[in-house]
Design an enzyme around this catalytic site. Structure first.
Site, short mmCIF file in Angstrom:
data_model
loop_
_atom_site.label_atom_id
_atom_site.label_comp_id
_atom_site.label_asym_id
_atom_site.label_seq_id
_atom_site.Cartn_x
_atom_site.Cartn_y
_atom_site.Cartn_z
CB SER A 9 -0.89 0.01 1.24
OG SER A 9 -1.38 1.33 1.43
CG HIS A 34 -3.82 -1.57 -1.61
ND1 HIS A 34 -4.93 -2.31 -1.95
CD2 HIS A 34 -4.20 -0.77 -0.58
CE1 HIS A 34 -5.94 -1.98 -1.16
NE2 HIS A 34 -5.53 -1.04 -0.32
CG ASP A 36 -5.01 2.45 0.79
OD1 ASP A 36 -6.01 1.70 0.69
OD2 ASP A 36 -3.92 2.09 1.25
CG MET A 38 -8.10 7.20 2.53
SD MET A 38 -7.22 7.13 4.09
CE MET A 38 -6.53 5.47 4.01
CG HIS A 68 -9.17 0.24 -0.53
ND1 HIS A 68 -8.59 -0.03 0.70
CD2 HIS A 68 -10.51 0.26 -0.30
CE1 HIS A 68 -9.52 -0.16 1.61
NE2 HIS A 68 -10.70 0.02 1.05
CG MET A 70 -11.28 3.43 2.01
SD MET A 70 -9.71 3.30 2.90
CE MET A 70 -8.56 3.40 1.54
CG MET A 139 -11.71 -2.81 5.20
SD MET A 139 -10.25 -2.16 4.37
CE MET A 139 -9.41 -1.27 5.68
N GLY A 144 -8.96 4.19 6.98
CA GLY A 144 -8.63 5.60 7.17
C GLY A 144 -7.16 5.88 7.44
CG PHE A 145 -5.78 6.84 10.10
CD1 PHE A 145 -5.26 8.11 9.83
CD2 PHE A 145 -7.08 6.73 10.58
CE1 PHE A 145 -6.03 9.25 10.05
CE2 PHE A 145 -7.86 7.87 10.80
CZ PHE A 145 -7.33 9.13 10.54
N GLY A 146 -2.93 4.15 7.85
CA GLY A 146 -1.97 3.06 7.85
C GLY A 146 -1.45 2.83 9.26
N GLY A 147 -0.74 1.76 9.45
CA GLY A 147 -0.05 1.52 10.71
C GLY A 147 -0.93 1.14 11.89
CG ASP A 177 -6.23 -2.87 3.11
OD1 ASP A 177 -5.16 -2.59 3.66
OD2 ASP A 177 -6.88 -2.05 2.41
N GLY A 178 -4.89 -4.30 6.17
CA GLY A 178 -4.79 -3.60 7.45
C GLY A 178 -3.98 -4.38 8.48
N GLY A 179 -2.84 -3.84 8.87
CA GLY A 179 -2.05 -4.46 9.93
C GLY A 179 -1.41 -5.78 9.55
N GLY A 199 1.19 -2.05 4.04
CA GLY A 199 1.71 -0.70 3.88
C GLY A 199 2.93 -0.48 4.75
CB SER A 200 3.22 0.51 8.33
OG SER A 200 2.30 -0.44 8.79
C1 DX5 Z 1 -6.39 1.58 5.55
C2 DX5 Z 1 -5.90 1.23 4.15
C3 DX5 Z 1 -4.80 0.26 4.11
C4 DX5 Z 1 -3.52 0.73 4.77
C5 DX5 Z 1 -2.80 -0.46 5.26
O1 DX5 Z 1 -7.54 2.31 5.45
O2 DX5 Z 1 -6.96 0.71 3.37
O3 DX5 Z 1 -4.53 -0.15 2.76
O4 DX5 Z 1 -2.66 1.44 3.91
O5 DX5 Z 1 -1.69 -0.01 5.96
P1 DX5 Z 1 -0.98 -0.96 7.02
O6 DX5 Z 1 -0.48 -2.15 6.25
O7 DX5 Z 1 0.12 -0.11 7.55
O8 DX5 Z 1 -2.01 -1.33 8.04
ZN ZN Z 2 -6.45 -0.21 1.39
#
Ligand code: DX5
Ligand code: ZN
Length: 222
Positions: A9, A34, A36, A38, A68, A70, A139, A144-147, A177-179, A199-200
């Site tokens: 991501s 990927h 994102d 928003m 993706h 959002m 999800m 809304g946020f990475g990490g 997707d996420g964490g 992502g992170s």
């Molecule tokens: C969150 C995004 C994810 C995010 C994942 O809303 O849809 O794609 O970038 O980031 P990590 O892998 O850091 O959770």
């Molecule tokens: Zn995403």
């Protein structure tokens, strides 16, 4: 491309060097990029839109772009992303007035439709849509946020969706997707995911290729 796809991501990339960052993760073995999107409305954050997608596409980025969305509303922006070179376009059913129409719209514009389900969104949304989808995104954080931290109930959801996809007999990607990290990617694969957004875990690591390799090794060791 292997049966399991790693989708970094770019939300966690260095936006001041985005082109180089994308080339670097592709060089590190990424299968999908990927992307994102928003809107500070459907989710409380604001990121990138079709112009950035088009810029990556025109750069000749050699991996499909996995958009993706959002955003709310959804339909207005779909043709823009199709023109900008998106391969998959995934949206959240709560953000669309007419989910079936949005799926058709994505398909009509030559892209592959995906439906994204939040942690508290029931699988009922797949009842009349799965036969028209190319991707289901589960999800494992709130969007809304990475990490953020992985929400473990996503695993049971992945298992249930895997059963539904297999019963459908259609080729539908199951994305988480996420964490997602080296430490939990195997559990996601065991639960039936075949497409892994990270992502992170990738962009925050010192060696992207080593991280992607470690993720693939975890999946292969299943
Ligand atoms: C969150 C995004 C994810 C995010 C994942 O809303 O849809 O794609 O970038 O980031 P990590 O892998 O850091 O959770
Ligand atoms: Zn995403």
């Amino acid at each position: 491309m292997s049966a399991h796809w790693i989708a970094p991501s770019i939300l966690s990339a260095d936006f001041a060097r985005l082109g180089e960052e994308v080339d670097a993760v592709i060089g590190a073995g990424a299968d999908l990029i990927h992307f994102d999107v928003m809107d500070n409305h459907y989710v409380p954050n604001l990121t990138i839109g079709p112009l950035v997608c088009e810029a990556l596409h025109k750069r000749g980025v050699k991996a499909p772009i996995d958009v993706h969305l959002m955003v709310r509303p959804v339909d207005r922006i779909v043709p823009d992303f199709a023109r900008a070179g998106a391969r998959f376009i995934t949206f959240h059913p709560e953000a669309s007035e007419h989910v079936d129409r949005t799926i058709e719209l994505i398909r009509e514009h030559g892209c592959q439709p995906g439906l994204a389900l939040n942690p508290a969104t029931p699988l009922d949304w797949l009842d009349y849509t799965l036969e028209k989808l190319d991707l289901v995104l589960i999800m494992s954080v709130n969007p809304g946020f990475g990490g953020q931290k992985f929400i473990p109930s996503a695993l049971g959801k992945l298992e249930a969706v895997r059963r539904r996809i297999d019963a459908s007999g259609r080729a539908v990607r199951l994305e988480v997707d996420g964490g997602v990290k080296v430490e939990n990617i195997q559990a996601c694969a065991r639960a039936g995911a075949d497409t892994f957004v990270a992502g992170s875990a990738i962009f925050g690591s010192p060696d992207y290729a080593a991280t992607v390799r470690a993720m693939r090794a975890q999946i292969a060791a299943l």
